[in-house]
Every structure is written in C-alpha cells, then in structure tokens.
Design a protein around this motif. Structure first.
Motif, PDB file in Angstrom:
ATOM      1  N   SER A 256       0.734  -1.299   0.019  1.00 19.01           N
ATOM      2  CA  SER A 256       0.032  -0.072  -0.007  1.00 19.01           C
ATOM      3  C   SER A 256       0.770   1.052  -0.040  1.00 19.01           C
ATOM      4  O   SER A 256       0.686   2.116  -0.674  1.00 19.01           O
ATOM      5  CB  SER A 256      -0.951   0.247   1.149  1.00 19.01           C
ATOM      6  N   ARG A 257       2.094   1.233   0.667  1.00 23.10           N
ATOM      7  CA  ARG A 257       2.877   2.374   0.909  1.00 23.10           C
ATOM      8  C   ARG A 257       3.378   2.600  -0.469  1.00 23.10           C
ATOM      9  O   ARG A 257       3.498   3.827  -1.139  1.00 23.10           O
ATOM     10  CB  ARG A 257       3.892   2.126   2.037  1.00 23.10           C
ATOM     11  N   LEU A 258       3.897   1.686  -1.096  1.00 22.58           N
ATOM     12  CA  LEU A 258       4.752   1.750  -2.226  1.00 22.58           C
ATOM     13  C   LEU A 258       3.879   2.226  -3.693  1.00 22.58           C
ATOM     14  O   LEU A 258       3.973   2.926  -4.393  1.00 22.58           O
ATOM     15  CB  LEU A 258       5.161   0.412  -2.935  1.00 22.58           C
ATOM     16  N   LYS A 259       2.416   1.812  -3.315  1.00 21.86           N
ATOM     17  CA  LYS A 259       1.441   2.201  -4.173  1.00 21.86           C
ATOM     18  C   LYS A 259       1.072   3.587  -4.136  1.00 21.86           C
ATOM     19  O   LYS A 259       0.813   4.383  -5.326  1.00 21.86           O
ATOM     20  CB  LYS A 259       0.109   1.646  -3.946  1.00 21.86           C
ATOM     21  N   VAL A 260       1.010   4.191  -3.039  1.00 20.98           N
ATOM     22  CA  VAL A 260       0.825   5.666  -2.620  1.00 20.98           C
ATOM     23  C   VAL A 260       1.904   6.529  -3.337  1.00 20.98           C
ATOM     24  O   VAL A 260       1.830   7.381  -3.815  1.00 20.98           O
ATOM     25  CB  VAL A 260       0.612   5.859  -1.134  1.00 20.98           C
ATOM     26  N   ILE A 261       3.145   5.908  -3.049  1.00 22.19           N
ATOM     27  CA  ILE A 261       4.502   6.774  -3.384  1.00 22.19           C
ATOM     28  C   ILE A 261       4.497   6.620  -4.813  1.00 22.19           C
ATOM     29  O   ILE A 261       4.630   7.451  -5.558  1.00 22.19           O
ATOM     30  CB  ILE A 261       5.934   5.892  -2.651  1.00 22.19           C
ATOM     31  N   LYS A 262       4.094   5.448  -5.551  1.00 25.57           N
ATOM     32  CA  LYS A 262       4.140   5.488  -7.074  1.00 25.57           C
ATOM     33  C   LYS A 262       2.986   6.550  -7.490  1.00 25.57           C
ATOM     34  O   LYS A 262       3.174   7.285  -8.508  1.00 25.57           O
ATOM     35  CB  LYS A 262       3.602   4.257  -7.458  1.00 25.57           C
ATOM     36  N   LYS A 263       1.936   6.355  -6.848  1.00 14.66           N
ATOM     37  CA  LYS A 263       0.671   7.460  -7.336  1.00 14.66           C
ATOM     38  C   LYS A 263       1.204   8.885  -7.126  1.00 14.66           C
ATOM     39  O   LYS A 263       0.778   9.859  -8.193  1.00 14.66           O
ATOM     40  CB  LYS A 263      -0.385   7.319  -6.497  1.00 14.66           C
ATOM     41  N   GLN A 264       1.946   9.295  -6.135  1.00 22.98           N
ATOM     42  CA  GLN A 264       2.264  10.396  -6.009  1.00 22.98           C
ATOM     43  C   GLN A 264       3.335  10.998  -6.883  1.00 22.98           C
ATOM     44  O   GLN A 264       3.598  12.149  -7.398  1.00 22.98           O
ATOM     45  CB  GLN A 264       3.216  10.552  -4.571  1.00 22.98           C
ATOM     46  N   HIS A 265       4.388   9.967  -7.459  1.00 20.55           N
ATOM     47  CA  HIS A 265       5.151  10.371  -8.393  1.00 20.55           C
ATOM     48  C   HIS A 265       4.811  10.442  -9.935  1.00 20.55           C
ATOM     49  O   HIS A 265       4.902  11.413 -10.413  1.00 20.55           O
ATOM     50  CB  HIS A 265       6.406   9.239  -8.496  1.00 20.55           C
ATOM     51  N   GLN A 266       3.572   9.853 -10.060  1.00 20.78           N
ATOM     52  CA  GLN A 266       2.727  10.096 -11.376  1.00 20.78           C
ATOM     53  C   GLN A 266       2.126  11.296 -11.280  1.00 20.78           C
ATOM     54  O   GLN A 266       1.908  11.957 -12.342  1.00 20.78           O
ATOM     55  CB  GLN A 266       1.858   8.898 -11.582  1.00 20.78           C
ATOM     56  N   GLU A 267       1.704  11.847 -10.064  1.00 20.21           N
ATOM     57  CA  GLU A 267       1.095  13.235 -10.047  1.00 20.21           C
ATOM     58  C   GLU A 267       2.043  14.337 -10.220  1.00 20.21           C
ATOM     59  O   GLU A 267       1.656  15.230 -10.809  1.00 20.21           O
ATOM     60  CB  GLU A 267       0.245  13.346  -9.045  1.00 20.21           C
TER      61      GLU A 267
END
Length: 203
Positions: free
Chosen positions: A192-203
C-alpha cells in the motif's frame, strides 16, 4: 510464545524447521510405543501360559511328594544329595532401546541323583516335576521382568508423545501462524505504501 519470537522470515524458517522435527519426533515416538505395546502383549500371553503350566506342575509335584511320604515315611532325605543349581546366566537384548533380560538356564537334567533305596517312584516323579518347575520359574522371571521394563518404557514414551502432540506441536503451529500473519500484514502495508508513493510520483 508469540511475544518471545520476533516475527521475521528467518525466525519463521527456524520455527518451521523445529516444528517439522517435532512432528517427526512424535511419529517416531508413536511407532516406538506401538512396537513396545505389541512386544509386551505377546509377553503377557506367554506369562499367563507359563503360570498355568507352573501351577499344574507344582500340583503334580506336591501330590507325588505326599504319596511318596505316605508310602516310605519321612525317614529318607534325598534333598541332601540333590545338586545345587548354579547353571543360570543372564544376558540382555534390546527392543527399541529397552534392555530386555534373557535368562539362560543349562539344559534340564532329569536324571535322578539318588538311589533306589529308600526312595520310590513317587519321589522320582516329584523330583522330575520340581526340575521342570525350576526351569519354568526361570522363564517366568525373565518374562515378568521384561513386561515390567516394557511397561515403564511405554509409560515414558507415552508421556513424551503426549507432550509433543498436545503442547510442543500446537505451540509451534501457533507461532508459525502468528509470524506468518504479521509478515503478511507487513507485506500488505508495504504494498500500500509503495502504491501511494507511485501515485504521488505520477502526479
């Protein structure tokens, strides 16, 4: 148990290894117990048979001795010339680590050690019967001692098997479950943490 084990993959592998050894130990204890019980049951049947034979032989011996005393009186004392028994030896055999005694008795010698006078045929019969009883008693002593040793070993083996089955194995099962659940929860959190980080990078 859970609080004393830090939930890591290394501890999980170590706990699983110990658990597998405990299961194997229980299986071996169970097999040992079954073998010892089978051995003891066979000896119990043997002991009963020997005891019946001793009882009947003793009865025949005393009956012959009484008849001999009635016919020739108590003047004769052939017991004074009967040889002392010194032909008994003791060895052991192992059954699943249990030392079982083997009584070795010299071959029965039923030759009458006293003369024809003042004894009679009834005394001869009594002597032969008592020689047989001597041999049977040695075998019975071996059998009963073996049964006693096996019973103690079975009790000890049963106690160890119960401890493994009811305490040790469930304890390790609980520990494996605890560590596995904690590690899985950590993996979900990390995912979940990696998913959130990945989403933040995409934004």
């Amino acid at each position: 148990m859970e609080s004393s084990v830090f939930p890591t993959k290394g501890n999980l592998m170590l706990t699983k290894k110990t658990y597998n050894l405990s299961v194997l130990g229980y299986e071996l204890m169970d097999k040992k117990r079954n073998i010892l019980v089978r051995e003891m049951m066979g000896l119990l049947d043997k002991a009963k048979k020997i005891q019946r034979e001793i009882n009947s032989t003793f009865s025949a011996a005393y009956e012959a001795l009484q008849k001999s005393n009635m016919s020739s009186g108590m003047n004769a004392n052939p017991a004074l010339i009967i040889p002392i028994e010194d032909g008994i030896d003791l060895k052991f055999r192992s059954v699943m680590g249990v030392e079982i005694p083997i009584v070795i008795l010299d071959e029965i010698d039923i030759s009458i050690p006293f003369g024809l006078f003042p004894t009679n045929s009834m005394l001869d019969e009594a002597y032969v019967s008592f020689v047989k009883v001597k041999y049977l008693t040695a075998i019975l002593a071996e059998t009963e001692n073996s049964i006693y040793r096996l019973a103690l070993a079975i009790k000890k083996t049963q106690k160890r098997a119960n401890a493994l089955q009811n305490i040790i194995i469930p304890k390790y099962e609980q520990t494996i479950k605890y560590i596995t659940e904690v590690l899985e929860e950590r993996e979900r959190e990390e995912f979940s943490r990696l998913k959130v980080i990945k989403k933040q990078h995409q934004e």
